[in-house]
Design a protein around this motif. Structure first.
Motif, PDB file in Angstrom:
ATOM      1  N   GLY A   1       0.823  -1.213   0.000  1.00 21.48           N
ATOM      2  CA  GLY A   1       0.000   0.000   0.000  1.00 21.48           C
ATOM      3  C   GLY A   1       0.852   1.254   0.000  1.00 21.48           C
ATOM      4  O   GLY A   1       2.090   1.194   0.109  1.00 21.48           O
ATOM      5  N   GLY A   2       0.165   2.402  -0.085  1.00 23.25           N
ATOM      6  CA  GLY A   2       0.850   3.698  -0.168  1.00 23.25           C
ATOM      7  C   GLY A   2       1.801   3.954   0.988  1.00 23.25           C
ATOM      8  O   GLY A   2       2.905   4.470   0.800  1.00 23.25           O
ATOM      9  N   ALA A   3       1.403   3.552   2.213  1.00 18.27           N
ATOM     10  CA  ALA A   3       2.241   3.824   3.387  1.00 18.27           C
ATOM     11  C   ALA A   3       3.567   3.058   3.306  1.00 18.27           C
ATOM     12  O   ALA A   3       4.579   3.498   3.833  1.00 18.27           O
ATOM     13  CB  ALA A   3       1.498   3.439   4.660  1.00 18.27           C
TER      14      ALA A   3
ATOM     15  N   VAL B   1       1.023  -2.747  -6.449  1.00 14.02           N
ATOM     16  CA  VAL B   1       1.423  -1.566  -5.675  1.00 14.02           C
ATOM     17  C   VAL B   1       0.395  -0.437  -5.814  1.00 14.02           C
ATOM     18  O   VAL B   1      -0.193  -0.242  -6.883  1.00 14.02           O
ATOM     19  CB  VAL B   1       2.808  -1.037  -6.132  1.00 14.02           C
ATOM     20  N   SER B   2       0.207   0.306  -4.708  1.00 16.87           N
ATOM     21  CA  SER B   2      -0.658   1.502  -4.715  1.00 16.87           C
ATOM     22  C   SER B   2       0.185   2.725  -5.037  1.00 16.87           C
ATOM     23  O   SER B   2       1.406   2.647  -5.140  1.00 16.87           O
ATOM     24  CB  SER B   2      -1.246   1.750  -3.334  1.00 16.87           C
ATOM     25  N   ALA B   3      -0.499   3.855  -5.102  1.00 18.75           N
ATOM     26  CA  ALA B   3       0.196   5.132  -5.264  1.00 18.75           C
ATOM     27  C   ALA B   3       1.051   5.393  -4.019  1.00 18.75           C
ATOM     28  O   ALA B   3       0.709   4.960  -2.917  1.00 18.75           O
ATOM     29  CB  ALA B   3      -0.829   6.239  -5.443  1.00 18.75           C
ATOM     30  N   MET B   4       2.164   6.123  -4.197  1.00 18.36           N
ATOM     31  CA  MET B   4       3.084   6.349  -3.076  1.00 18.36           C
ATOM     32  C   MET B   4       2.497   7.337  -2.062  1.00 18.36           C
ATOM     33  O   MET B   4       1.960   8.386  -2.446  1.00 18.36           O
ATOM     34  CB  MET B   4       4.399   6.894  -3.610  1.00 18.36           C
TER      35      MET B   4
ATOM     36  N   MET C   1      -0.370  10.209  -2.436  1.00 18.26           N
ATOM     37  CA  MET C   1      -0.461  10.760  -3.782  1.00 18.26           C
ATOM     38  C   MET C   1      -1.853  10.659  -4.409  1.00 18.26           C
ATOM     39  O   MET C   1      -2.215  11.461  -5.263  1.00 18.26           O
ATOM     40  CB  MET C   1       0.598  10.133  -4.699  1.00 18.26           C
ATOM     41  N   THR C   2      -2.671   9.680  -3.982  1.00 15.87           N
ATOM     42  CA  THR C   2      -4.037   9.632  -4.533  1.00 15.87           C
ATOM     43  C   THR C   2      -4.824  10.855  -4.055  1.00 15.87           C
ATOM     44  O   THR C   2      -5.569  11.464  -4.835  1.00 15.87           O
ATOM     45  CB  THR C   2      -4.740   8.316  -4.123  1.00 15.87           C
ATOM     46  N   ASP C   3      -4.629  11.244  -2.784  1.00 15.88           N
ATOM     47  CA  ASP C   3      -5.279  12.464  -2.288  1.00 15.88           C
ATOM     48  C   ASP C   3      -4.789  13.681  -3.075  1.00 15.88           C
ATOM     49  O   ASP C   3      -5.575  14.561  -3.440  1.00 15.88           O
ATOM     50  CB  ASP C   3      -4.962  12.685  -0.797  1.00 15.88           C
TER      51      ASP C   3
ATOM     52  N   ARG D   1     -11.945   3.833  -3.785  1.00 18.06           N
ATOM     53  CA  ARG D   1     -10.777   4.220  -2.977  1.00 18.06           C
ATOM     54  C   ARG D   1     -10.302   3.056  -2.117  1.00 18.06           C
ATOM     55  O   ARG D   1     -11.106   2.253  -1.653  1.00 18.06           O
ATOM     56  CB  ARG D   1     -11.113   5.418  -2.074  1.00 18.06           C
ATOM     57  N   GLU D   2      -9.025   2.978  -1.932  1.00 17.53           N
ATOM     58  CA  GLU D   2      -8.357   1.911  -1.171  1.00 17.53           C
ATOM     59  C   GLU D   2      -8.544   0.542  -1.830  1.00 17.53           C
ATOM     60  O   GLU D   2      -8.493  -0.493  -1.179  1.00 17.53           O
ATOM     61  CB  GLU D   2      -8.867   1.849   0.281  1.00 17.53           C
ATOM     62  N   GLY D   3      -8.749   0.553  -3.151  1.00 12.02           N
ATOM     63  CA  GLY D   3      -9.110  -0.691  -3.841  1.00 12.02           C
ATOM     64  C   GLY D   3      -7.957  -1.606  -4.232  1.00 12.02           C
ATOM     65  O   GLY D   3      -8.185  -2.633  -4.876  1.00 12.02           O
TER      66      GLY D   3
HETATM   67 MG    MG Z   1      -3.381   4.515  -1.609  1.00  5.02          MG
END
Ligand code: MG
Ligand code: ASP
Length: 421
Positions: free
Chosen positions: A7-9, A35-38, A41-43, A198-200
């Motif tokens: 995840g991003g974290a 992998v998610s956005a770093m 970064m999605t926010d 979100r958080e998908g």
């Molecule tokens: Mg994320």
């Protein structure tokens, strides 16, 4: 084959990327990395999207923030030899710039998906370049070409049959044993970008595992496993080392943030275990969710969902709250894409709790007020205690003002307002 989701974290800075590399580098078996956005970064991309579509801010500064954030990570990872990866990220920035230089279409959701996807595209581009630099090349897959959805932008529904064929062809493990791809984003048959909510990204990992018959999925998190309460909010929490799919579905549905609610079903259908482990302490075992005896003794599990809106509606024409009224209320909720977190009816009232969304609050309340008397409490919290006992209820609620209370055999739920004075 196994699926790892980060995840991003876990990839919020260069150290996170190096740590990811350390974790995957010990793997000998076939692996897909999702992998998610770093970081956040999605926010940040949401801010950019709103500035572009609603003209609520400066697109240039929002864009610059996104570029700077990624460039800092690239500099830390690649030092003076960052040219090659910067060329790749520049191509992505160019594509994004082209979007925000043109006028938006009429659909916010469509524009949202085509902008928001850059978080995951950038993170996977940077991480795959880093892995290659370290001598462990992973094959880069643009998931939008093989996870195919309908056109329900921002909450798209995956076409499993079609995606299964494409994924099997794409993730064949013939010329590589490690792939890297994006969570959360997908595509349509006409090459439009969609997202899964979100958080998908957890859900993406579960879908790939299902479609490709993986042996397991591991979600790498900043908590040591599934805890009986959020360790960031509560003291004396404990790890739950194993849990059934059914229990996990109940918990994520009640608002437990550890896994996305849609994640469990694709795994349960194929009996694929889901491991939740700490990327900070990768040597520790964490938790596993799999088919288990339901009667397994679990400690009380506590979920504290903040930022809630509690509404109580009563029809203006004094008719009882009956099926027609309820279906009308549900249609309004569906229109605003609001999900009920808790509901309760009486003869002439219908009370429910939803996540507070200030952006649509006024329009939503106005629409309800056409037909109902509306009372509401903003900023309340929804507390859920699974496997409760009286002591734990007293401990967790005695200093709170309880507005709604519901108990079933295994679960007690409370909507609470400010602490009692
Ligand atoms: Mg994320
Ligand atoms: N990056 C997306 C989000 O923050 C997806 C995810 O993190 O799972 O919502």
């Amino acid at each position: 084959m196994n699926v790892y989701k980060f995840g991003g974290a876990s990839v919020k800075d260069a150290d996170g990327v190096k740590n990811l590399f350390k974790i995957i580098n010990t793997q000998k078996e076939n692996l897909i990395i999702v992998v998610s956005a770093m970081g956040k970064m999605t926010d940040a991309l949401e801010v950019l999207c709103n500035a572009y579509f609603h003209k609520t801010g400066d697109t240039a500064s929002a864009f610059l923030h996104i570029k700077d954030f990624h460039q800092n990570i690239i500099n830390d990872l690649f030092g003076t030899s960052a040219d090659e990866v910067s060329r790749l990220t520049d191509n992505l920035y160019c594509e994004l710039q082209n979007i925000i230089d043109s006028d938006p279409s009429l659909s916010y959701d469509y524009e949202y998906d085509r902008i928001i996807c850059f978080g995951e595209l950038l993170s996977t581009t940077i991480i795959s370049a880093y892995m290659e630099r370290q001598g462990r090349k992973a094959k880069f897959i643009d998931i939008r070409k093989c996870l195919i959805t309908d056109q329900n932008y921002r909450n798209a529904c995956v076409n499993l049959e079609f995606s299964s064929q494409l994924c099997r062809k794409t993730f064949s493990f013939q010329d590589t044993f490690i792939y890297i791809t994006q969570g959360f984003i997908a595509g349509t048959t006409t090459n439009q970008t969609t997202t899964l909510g979100r958080e998908g990204s957890d859900y993406t990992a579960a879908l790939l595992a299902n479609l490709l018959d993986a042996e397991s999925v591991t979600i790498w998190k900043d908590v040591p496993g599934i805890m009986n309460a959020d360790p960031k909010l509560y003291k004396d929490t404990e790890i739950i080392s194993k849990m059934s799919y059914k229990e996990a579905i109940e918990l994520s549905n009640c608002g437990a943030k550890v896994i996305h609610p849609k994640t469990i079903k694709p795994l349960q259908n194929k009996g694929i275990p889901l491991y939740v482990r700490s990327f900070l302490y990768p040597e520790s075992q964490g938790s596993v969710i799999r088919e288990l005896d339901e009667r397994l003794n679990l400690p009380p599990i506590f979920i504290d969902k903040g930022n809630q809106l509690l509404l109580t509606l009563s029809p203006r024409d004094f008719s009882f709250i009956a099926e027609e009224k309820l279906s009308h209320i549900f249609a309004i909720l569906a229109k605003y894409r609001l999900r009920l977190n808790l509901m309760q009816t009486s003869a002439i009232t219908f009370s429910f709790c939803i996540d507070l969304n200030e952006a649509i609050f006024d329009r939503f309340i106005n629409e309800l007020q056409n037909e109902y008397e509306v009372l509401y409490n903003k900023n309340v919290r929804l507390l859920t205690i699974r496997h409760y006992n009286e002591d734990i209820i007293t401990k967790l609620t005695s200093d709170k003002n309880i507005l709604v209370e519901q108990r079933s055999r295994l679960t007690a739920r409370f909507v609470v307002a400010d602490e009692k004075k």
